[in-house]
Design an enzyme around this catalytic site. Structure first.
Site, PDB file in Angstrom:
ATOM      1  N   ASP A  87       0.377  -1.141  -0.001  1.00  0.00           N
ATOM      2  CA  ASP A  87       0.290  -0.038  -0.100  1.00  0.00           C
ATOM      3  C   ASP A  87       0.465   0.866   0.439  1.00  0.00           C
ATOM      4  O   ASP A  87       0.321   1.695   0.053  1.00  0.00           O
ATOM      5  CB  ASP A  87      -0.975   0.294   1.263  1.00  0.00           C
ATOM      6  CG  ASP A  87      -0.517   0.042   2.459  1.00  0.00           C
ATOM      7  OD1 ASP A  87       0.613  -0.268   2.573  1.00  0.00           O
ATOM      8  OD2 ASP A  87      -0.719   0.697   3.178  1.00  0.00           O
ATOM      9  N   ASP A 145       7.032  -0.282   2.563  1.00  0.00           N
ATOM     10  CA  ASP A 145       6.605  -1.180   1.960  1.00  0.00           C
ATOM     11  C   ASP A 145       7.784  -0.924  -0.003  1.00  0.00           C
ATOM     12  O   ASP A 145       7.653  -2.023   0.099  1.00  0.00           O
ATOM     13  CB  ASP A 145       4.940  -0.573   1.483  1.00  0.00           C
ATOM     14  CG  ASP A 145       4.102  -0.461   1.944  1.00  0.00           C
ATOM     15  OD1 ASP A 145       3.647   0.134   2.958  1.00  0.00           O
ATOM     16  OD2 ASP A 145       2.876  -1.307   2.029  1.00  0.00           O
ATOM     17  N   ASP A 167      -2.044   3.585   2.416  1.00  0.00           N
ATOM     18  CA  ASP A 167      -0.674   4.777   2.709  1.00  0.00           C
ATOM     19  C   ASP A 167      -0.254   5.518   2.084  1.00  0.00           C
ATOM     20  O   ASP A 167       0.330   6.771   2.377  1.00  0.00           O
ATOM     21  CB  ASP A 167       0.552   3.983   3.625  1.00  0.00           C
ATOM     22  CG  ASP A 167       0.372   4.330   5.055  1.00  0.00           C
ATOM     23  OD1 ASP A 167       0.212   5.494   5.270  1.00  0.00           O
ATOM     24  OD2 ASP A 167       1.476   3.565   5.965  1.00  0.00           O
ATOM     25  N   TRP A 189      -1.221  11.666   6.736  1.00  0.00           N
ATOM     26  CA  TRP A 189       0.349  10.380   6.099  1.00  0.00           C
ATOM     27  C   TRP A 189       0.356  10.304   4.768  1.00  0.00           C
ATOM     28  O   TRP A 189       1.556  10.163   4.042  1.00  0.00           O
ATOM     29  CB  TRP A 189      -0.371   9.084   6.862  1.00  0.00           C
ATOM     30  CG  TRP A 189      -0.001   9.030   8.541  1.00  0.00           C
ATOM     31  CD1 TRP A 189       0.403   9.833   8.629  1.00  0.00           C
ATOM     32  CD2 TRP A 189      -0.503   8.562   9.108  1.00  0.00           C
ATOM     33  NE1 TRP A 189       0.281   9.257  10.536  1.00  0.00           N
ATOM     34  CE2 TRP A 189      -0.662   8.304  10.451  1.00  0.00           C
ATOM     35  CE3 TRP A 189      -1.313   6.456   8.784  1.00  0.00           C
ATOM     36  CZ2 TRP A 189      -0.671   7.190  11.282  1.00  0.00           C
ATOM     37  CZ3 TRP A 189      -1.493   5.318   9.874  1.00  0.00           C
ATOM     38  CH2 TRP A 189      -0.779   6.025  10.601  1.00  0.00           C
ATOM     39  N   THR A 215       1.224  -5.972   2.971  1.00  0.00           N
ATOM     40  CA  THR A 215       2.182  -5.484   3.898  1.00  0.00           C
ATOM     41  C   THR A 215       1.207  -4.186   3.405  1.00  0.00           C
ATOM     42  O   THR A 215       1.452  -3.405   4.504  1.00  0.00           O
ATOM     43  CB  THR A 215       3.328  -5.084   3.505  1.00  0.00           C
ATOM     44  OG1 THR A 215       2.948  -4.729   2.227  1.00  0.00           O
ATOM     45  CG2 THR A 215       3.876  -6.490   3.097  1.00  0.00           C
ATOM     46  N   ASN A 227      -3.668  -1.641   9.756  1.00  0.00           N
ATOM     47  CA  ASN A 227      -3.731  -2.363   8.308  1.00  0.00           C
ATOM     48  C   ASN A 227      -5.124  -2.892   8.736  1.00  0.00           C
ATOM     49  O   ASN A 227      -5.623  -3.297   7.222  1.00  0.00           O
ATOM     50  CB  ASN A 227      -2.731  -2.841   7.721  1.00  0.00           C
ATOM     51  CG  ASN A 227      -0.939  -2.711   6.953  1.00  0.00           C
ATOM     52  OD1 ASN A 227      -1.488  -1.501   6.616  1.00  0.00           O
ATOM     53  ND2 ASN A 227      -0.244  -2.918   6.917  1.00  0.00           N
ATOM     54  N   TRP A 250       8.416  -2.346   9.816  1.00  0.00           N
ATOM     55  CA  TRP A 250       6.861  -3.275  10.108  1.00  0.00           C
ATOM     56  C   TRP A 250       6.803  -4.229   8.762  1.00  0.00           C
ATOM     57  O   TRP A 250       6.903  -5.405   9.197  1.00  0.00           O
ATOM     58  CB  TRP A 250       6.166  -2.229   9.525  1.00  0.00           C
ATOM     59  CG  TRP A 250       5.183  -1.599  11.273  1.00  0.00           C
ATOM     60  CD1 TRP A 250       4.548  -1.325  12.117  1.00  0.00           C
ATOM     61  CD2 TRP A 250       5.167  -0.046  10.538  1.00  0.00           C
ATOM     62  NE1 TRP A 250       4.333  -0.561  12.661  1.00  0.00           N
ATOM     63  CE2 TRP A 250       4.955   0.620  11.841  1.00  0.00           C
ATOM     64  CE3 TRP A 250       5.761   0.736   9.480  1.00  0.00           C
ATOM     65  CZ2 TRP A 250       4.811   2.018  11.731  1.00  0.00           C
ATOM     66  CZ3 TRP A 250       5.982   2.340  10.091  1.00  0.00           C
ATOM     67  CH2 TRP A 250       5.208   2.387  10.867  1.00  0.00           C
ATOM     68  N   ASP A 251       6.666  -3.882   7.452  1.00  0.00           N
ATOM     69  CA  ASP A 251       7.073  -4.751   6.261  1.00  0.00           C
ATOM     70  C   ASP A 251       7.672  -5.667   6.166  1.00  0.00           C
ATOM     71  O   ASP A 251       7.559  -6.422   4.879  1.00  0.00           O
ATOM     72  CB  ASP A 251       5.729  -3.842   4.847  1.00  0.00           C
ATOM     73  CG  ASP A 251       5.010  -3.343   5.408  1.00  0.00           C
ATOM     74  OD1 ASP A 251       4.102  -3.833   6.316  1.00  0.00           O
ATOM     75  OD2 ASP A 251       4.060  -1.690   4.497  1.00  0.00           O
TER      76      ASP A 251
HETATM   77  O1  AGV Z   1       1.087  -0.343  10.837  1.00  0.00           O
HETATM   78  C1  AGV Z   1       1.969  -0.966  10.522  1.00  0.00           C
HETATM   79  C2  AGV Z   1       1.566  -0.445   8.305  1.00  0.00           C
HETATM   80  C3  AGV Z   1       2.766  -0.690   8.266  1.00  0.00           C
HETATM   81  O2  AGV Z   1       1.924  -1.713   6.595  1.00  0.00           O
HETATM   82  N1  AGV Z   1       1.322   0.935   8.322  1.00  0.00           N
HETATM   83  C4  AGV Z   1       2.996   1.633   8.093  1.00  0.00           C
HETATM   84  C5  AGV Z   1       3.437   0.247   7.279  1.00  0.00           C
HETATM   85  O3  AGV Z   1       3.561   0.059   6.052  1.00  0.00           O
HETATM   86  C6  AGV Z   1       0.924   1.707   8.535  1.00  0.00           C
HETATM   87  C7  AGV Z   1       0.910   3.122   9.877  1.00  0.00           C
HETATM   88  C8  AGV Z   1       0.979   2.445  11.272  1.00  0.00           C
HETATM   89  N2  AGV Z   1       1.569   4.007  11.417  1.00  0.00           N
HETATM   90  C9  AGV Z   1       1.741   4.774  10.597  1.00  0.00           C
HETATM   91  C10 AGV Z   1       1.354   4.338   9.200  1.00  0.00           C
HETATM   92  C11 AGV Z   1       2.300   6.204  10.705  1.00  0.00           C
HETATM   93  N3  AGV Z   1       2.557   6.870  11.665  1.00  0.00           N
HETATM   94  N4  AGV Z   1       2.604   6.438   9.222  1.00  0.00           N
HETATM   95  C12 AGV Z   1       2.308   5.589   8.766  1.00  0.00           C
HETATM   96  N5  AGV Z   1       1.857   4.417   8.173  1.00  0.00           N
HETATM   97 CA    CA Z   2       2.061  -0.988   4.187  1.00  0.00          CA
END
Ligand code: AGV
Ligand code: CA
Length: 328
Positions: A13, A18, A43, A82, A139, A188, A261-262
């Site tokens: 995403d 990613d 995202d 974001w 992811t 996610n 994370w991913d």
């Molecule tokens: O919750 C983690 C997921 C992962 O797949 N995403 C970011 C990673 O690609 C969402 C996310 C959680 N917190 C975030 C996220 C943040 N502070 N900024 C951007 N995305």
């Molecule tokens: Ca992601």
């Protein structure tokens, strides 16, 4: 004899991590054959996420990996903050897209790998066409995967060897901060809680890489310095440039830095010994109410009824799978 490369479909995403994950999967052609990429509008802005993906593929010489943009939307979209940096009105993922290293081609050179079919349908086509089950690395939110499993049932499920998904939080706290939410969910999962329920119900073998595991991999300056000795590799240079965009988070927001994370999720695919996998964990997904997107251990629900139980009728389904619980 060398083993055949693992056939992988990558569903992402467009987050910063990613893209590093894409680099990791591409960097091991002897181990990984990428069959195709589907992208969700979560995202990052979808057009940008697709273009950046196409540019990375082209730059690194991958001319036969189709890329499809999904049309699905989640119940709880990511904060615009974001997707668009509030300071410059620039999508966060633009910091990846602008890198000269991935902008050496003419725009039309990217077109052959752009798929017109919506990503969710393309994922189905790709799966159904496989002679043998393949690995799915997801992811972002599970919307595309859920769509395929819901629409095509066993015909699609039988073509998935295993799903590796970055998502959920089992014993760890969630990372969702949103009005009306209790903070127990990971983003996610929260973006499309119904999709989590659908994937759980499908009973396709699943390796969950939840926040419990990813909390061990904050992106720090030290991590990026370690790419130095590999700077003759374009993969390492690109990974370092991309990570450098988020290294300040460990200082600016130490309680919630940026994590790999991913990337950890894909690393668990490439190097199974890296992650300790708890076998056959029973979990359930909450699809409604103030805990929506929560993925909880079934045991916990029994132990502390009240706080941990899903609301009546809000259970999306339980699932049996492995959960990657610890990582180095
Ligand atoms: O919750 C983690 C997921 C992962 O797949 N995403 C970011 C990673 O690609 C969402 C996310 C959680 N917190 C975030 C996220 C943040 N502070 N900024 C951007 N995305
Ligand atoms: Ca992601």
């Amino acid at each position: 004899a060398e083993a055949e490369p693992l056939k992988i479909i990558f569903d992402h995403d467009g987050g910063i991590d990613d893209f590093v994950t894409l680099l990791l999967l591409l960097s091991r052609p002897a181990d990984v054959k990428l069959l195709g990429i589907t992208i969700l509008d979560a995202d990052c802005k979808i057009d940008l996420a697709v273009n950046t993906t196409l540019k990375i593929l082209y730059t690194l010489g991958f001319r036969d990996v189709p890329v499809a943009a999904s049309s699905l939307q989640g119940a709880n979209p990511f904060p615009e903050l974001w997707r668009w940096s509030p300071l410059r009105r620039v999508p966060y993922c633009r910091t990846v897209d602008v890198q000269p290293l991935i902008n050496g081609m003419r725009p039309e050179e990217l077109e052959p790998q752009r798929v017109k079919t919506p990503g969710e349908d393309f994922l189905a086509e790709l799966l159904l066409a496989q002679p043998e089950p393949v690995t799915l690395v997801s992811t972002g939110p599970l919307s595309n995967v859920a769509h395929v499993l819901t629409r095509y049932g066993e015909a699609a499920a039988s073509k998935i060897k295993k799903i590796y998904w970055m998502g959920g939080a089992l014993r760890a706290h969630g990372n969702v901060v949103a009005p009306g939410h209790d903070g127990t969910a990971e983003w996610n999962a929260y973006w499309d809680p119904e999709a989590v329920g659908a994937v759980w119900r499908s009973r396709v073998p699943l390796v969950l890489v939840p926040l419990d595991a990813t909390n061990a991999v904050p992106v720090t300056p030290d991590l990026v310095y370690r790419f130095g000795p590999q700077s003759d590799s374009r993969y390492s240079v690109l990974a370092g440039i991309i990570w450098s965009k988020v290294i300040s988070w460990v200082y600016e927001r130490p309680h919630e830095p940026y994590y790999a994370w991913d990337t950890l999720t894909a690393a668990c695919v490439l190097r199974p010994g890296l992650c300790e996998v708890e076998e056959t964990v029973e979990t359930y997904a909450v699809t409604e109410g103030r805990s929506q997107g929560r993925t909880a251990l079934a045991d916990d629900a029994d132990e502390d009824a009240g706080t941990c139980r899903p609301e009546e009728g809000a259970e999306g389904g339980s699932g049996r799978g492995g959960a990657c619980s610890a990582a180095v």
